[in-house]
Motif scaffolding. Sequence first.
Motif, PDB file in Angstrom:
ATOM      1  N   HIS A  31       0.834  -1.207   0.000  1.00 16.91           N
ATOM      2  CA  HIS A  31       0.000   0.000   0.000  1.00 16.91           C
ATOM      3  C   HIS A  31       0.872   1.261   0.000  1.00 16.91           C
ATOM      4  O   HIS A  31       0.656   2.167  -0.799  1.00 16.91           O
ATOM      5  CB  HIS A  31      -0.931  -0.004   1.215  1.00 16.91           C
ATOM      6  CG  HIS A  31      -1.570   1.309   1.489  1.00 16.91           C
ATOM      7  ND1 HIS A  31      -2.541   1.842   0.662  1.00 16.91           N
ATOM      8  CD2 HIS A  31      -1.387   2.210   2.467  1.00 16.91           C
ATOM      9  CE1 HIS A  31      -2.923   3.014   1.137  1.00 16.91           C
ATOM     10  NE2 HIS A  31      -2.236   3.255   2.228  1.00 16.91           N
ATOM     11  N   PHE A  32       1.857   1.322   0.890  1.00 21.30           N
ATOM     12  CA  PHE A  32       2.670   2.518   0.971  1.00 21.30           C
ATOM     13  C   PHE A  32       3.589   2.676  -0.231  1.00 21.30           C
ATOM     14  O   PHE A  32       3.857   3.798  -0.667  1.00 21.30           O
ATOM     15  CB  PHE A  32       3.434   2.562   2.289  1.00 21.30           C
ATOM     16  CG  PHE A  32       2.532   2.863   3.456  1.00 21.30           C
ATOM     17  CD1 PHE A  32       1.854   4.071   3.531  1.00 21.30           C
ATOM     18  CD2 PHE A  32       2.334   1.933   4.444  1.00 21.30           C
ATOM     19  CE1 PHE A  32       0.997   4.341   4.569  1.00 21.30           C
ATOM     20  CE2 PHE A  32       1.485   2.195   5.500  1.00 21.30           C
ATOM     21  CZ  PHE A  32       0.817   3.400   5.567  1.00 21.30           C
ATOM     22  N   VAL A  33       4.055   1.579  -0.801  1.00 21.06           N
ATOM     23  CA  VAL A  33       4.841   1.672  -2.041  1.00 21.06           C
ATOM     24  C   VAL A  33       3.962   2.219  -3.167  1.00 21.06           C
ATOM     25  O   VAL A  33       4.386   3.085  -3.942  1.00 21.06           O
ATOM     26  CB  VAL A  33       5.440   0.291  -2.409  1.00 21.06           C
ATOM     27  CG1 VAL A  33       5.977   0.281  -3.827  1.00 21.06           C
ATOM     28  CG2 VAL A  33       6.519  -0.080  -1.420  1.00 21.06           C
ATOM     29  N   ASN A  34       2.727   1.734  -3.250  1.00 16.11           N
ATOM     30  CA  ASN A  34       1.788   2.248  -4.252  1.00 16.11           C
ATOM     31  C   ASN A  34       1.498   3.725  -4.042  1.00 16.11           C
ATOM     32  O   ASN A  34       1.447   4.501  -5.004  1.00 16.11           O
ATOM     33  CB  ASN A  34       0.470   1.474  -4.171  1.00 16.11           C
ATOM     34  CG  ASN A  34       0.284   0.552  -5.327  1.00 16.11           C
ATOM     35  OD1 ASN A  34       0.959   0.660  -6.330  1.00 16.11           O
ATOM     36  ND2 ASN A  34      -0.634  -0.367  -5.169  1.00 16.11           N
ATOM     37  N   GLN A  35       1.279   4.121  -2.806  1.00 16.73           N
ATOM     38  CA  GLN A  35       0.990   5.536  -2.526  1.00 16.73           C
ATOM     39  C   GLN A  35       2.181   6.411  -2.922  1.00 16.73           C
ATOM     40  O   GLN A  35       1.995   7.500  -3.468  1.00 16.73           O
ATOM     41  CB  GLN A  35       0.668   5.733  -1.047  1.00 16.73           C
ATOM     42  CG  GLN A  35      -0.662   5.168  -0.643  1.00 16.73           C
ATOM     43  CD  GLN A  35      -1.812   5.875  -1.328  1.00 16.73           C
ATOM     44  OE1 GLN A  35      -2.083   5.673  -2.511  1.00 16.73           O
ATOM     45  NE2 GLN A  35      -2.470   6.726  -0.602  1.00 16.73           N
ATOM     46  N   TYR A  36       3.373   5.952  -2.638  1.00 16.97           N
ATOM     47  CA  TYR A  36       4.555   6.715  -3.011  1.00 16.97           C
ATOM     48  C   TYR A  36       4.639   6.841  -4.533  1.00 16.97           C
ATOM     49  O   TYR A  36       4.875   7.930  -5.071  1.00 16.97           O
ATOM     50  CB  TYR A  36       5.824   6.046  -2.469  1.00 16.97           C
ATOM     51  CG  TYR A  36       7.079   6.750  -2.896  1.00 16.97           C
ATOM     52  CD1 TYR A  36       7.460   7.944  -2.301  1.00 16.97           C
ATOM     53  CD2 TYR A  36       7.871   6.235  -3.918  1.00 16.97           C
ATOM     54  CE1 TYR A  36       8.606   8.611  -2.705  1.00 16.97           C
ATOM     55  CE2 TYR A  36       9.022   6.888  -4.323  1.00 16.97           C
ATOM     56  CZ  TYR A  36       9.378   8.071  -3.709  1.00 16.97           C
ATOM     57  OH  TYR A  36      10.511   8.735  -4.121  1.00 16.97           O
ATOM     58  N   GLY A  37       4.434   5.724  -5.233  1.00 15.65           N
ATOM     59  CA  GLY A  37       4.471   5.766  -6.698  1.00 15.65           C
ATOM     60  C   GLY A  37       3.412   6.690  -7.273  1.00 15.65           C
ATOM     61  O   GLY A  37       3.678   7.456  -8.210  1.00 15.65           O
ATOM     62  N   ASN A  38       2.208   6.635  -6.711  1.00 14.02           N
ATOM     63  CA  ASN A  38       1.144   7.523  -7.190  1.00 14.02           C
ATOM     64  C   ASN A  38       1.478   8.983  -6.947  1.00 14.02           C
ATOM     65  O   ASN A  38       1.249   9.833  -7.808  1.00 14.02           O
ATOM     66  CB  ASN A  38      -0.186   7.183  -6.509  1.00 14.02           C
ATOM     67  CG  ASN A  38      -0.817   5.949  -7.077  1.00 14.02           C
ATOM     68  OD1 ASN A  38      -0.553   5.575  -8.210  1.00 14.02           O
ATOM     69  ND2 ASN A  38      -1.637   5.296  -6.277  1.00 14.02           N
ATOM     70  N   SER A  39       2.010   9.284  -5.772  1.00 13.46           N
ATOM     71  CA  SER A  39       2.324  10.687  -5.475  1.00 13.46           C
ATOM     72  C   SER A  39       3.417  11.217  -6.393  1.00 13.46           C
ATOM     73  O   SER A  39       3.442  12.410  -6.706  1.00 13.46           O
ATOM     74  CB  SER A  39       2.724  10.849  -4.009  1.00 13.46           C
ATOM     75  OG  SER A  39       3.955  10.212  -3.764  1.00 13.46           O
TER      76      SER A  39
END
Length: 134
Positions: A31-39
Amino acid sequence: MGWNSMQYLLNAEIFPLRIRAISSSMVMCFHFVNQYGNSRAVLNKLLERNAGGLGPAGTFWMFNVLTVISSAWVWFFIPETAGRSLEGMDRLFILRWWQIGRFGQADANMQTTVEEKMDEEKKLEVVVREVEQV
């Protein structure tokens, strides 16, 4: 409304107790890797097409397509877990991965009904033995 909270719901409902801790850790990591990539990616996607981005309209159409694909995935591959005990969740995942969402609930309900009937028969046998002893 978005899909950001789905990992918490699926994580809390689907994983069996024996692997829940490690599964929760892995889900939160993804989840946090995805959020970082999205940001990092959204600002570049919002750039105009001639600057290498998709433009605002293209970016939000892309998100729309991802939402439709995600909705289809949830409809077909995620079983309904309402009213199911944590111990009974394993029965939902006996089927193959592409059958779980469509047939998992019915299969688990059928198995639960069979188990309930067996439990009722055992209780009836106990009552009959007690009556015979009297």
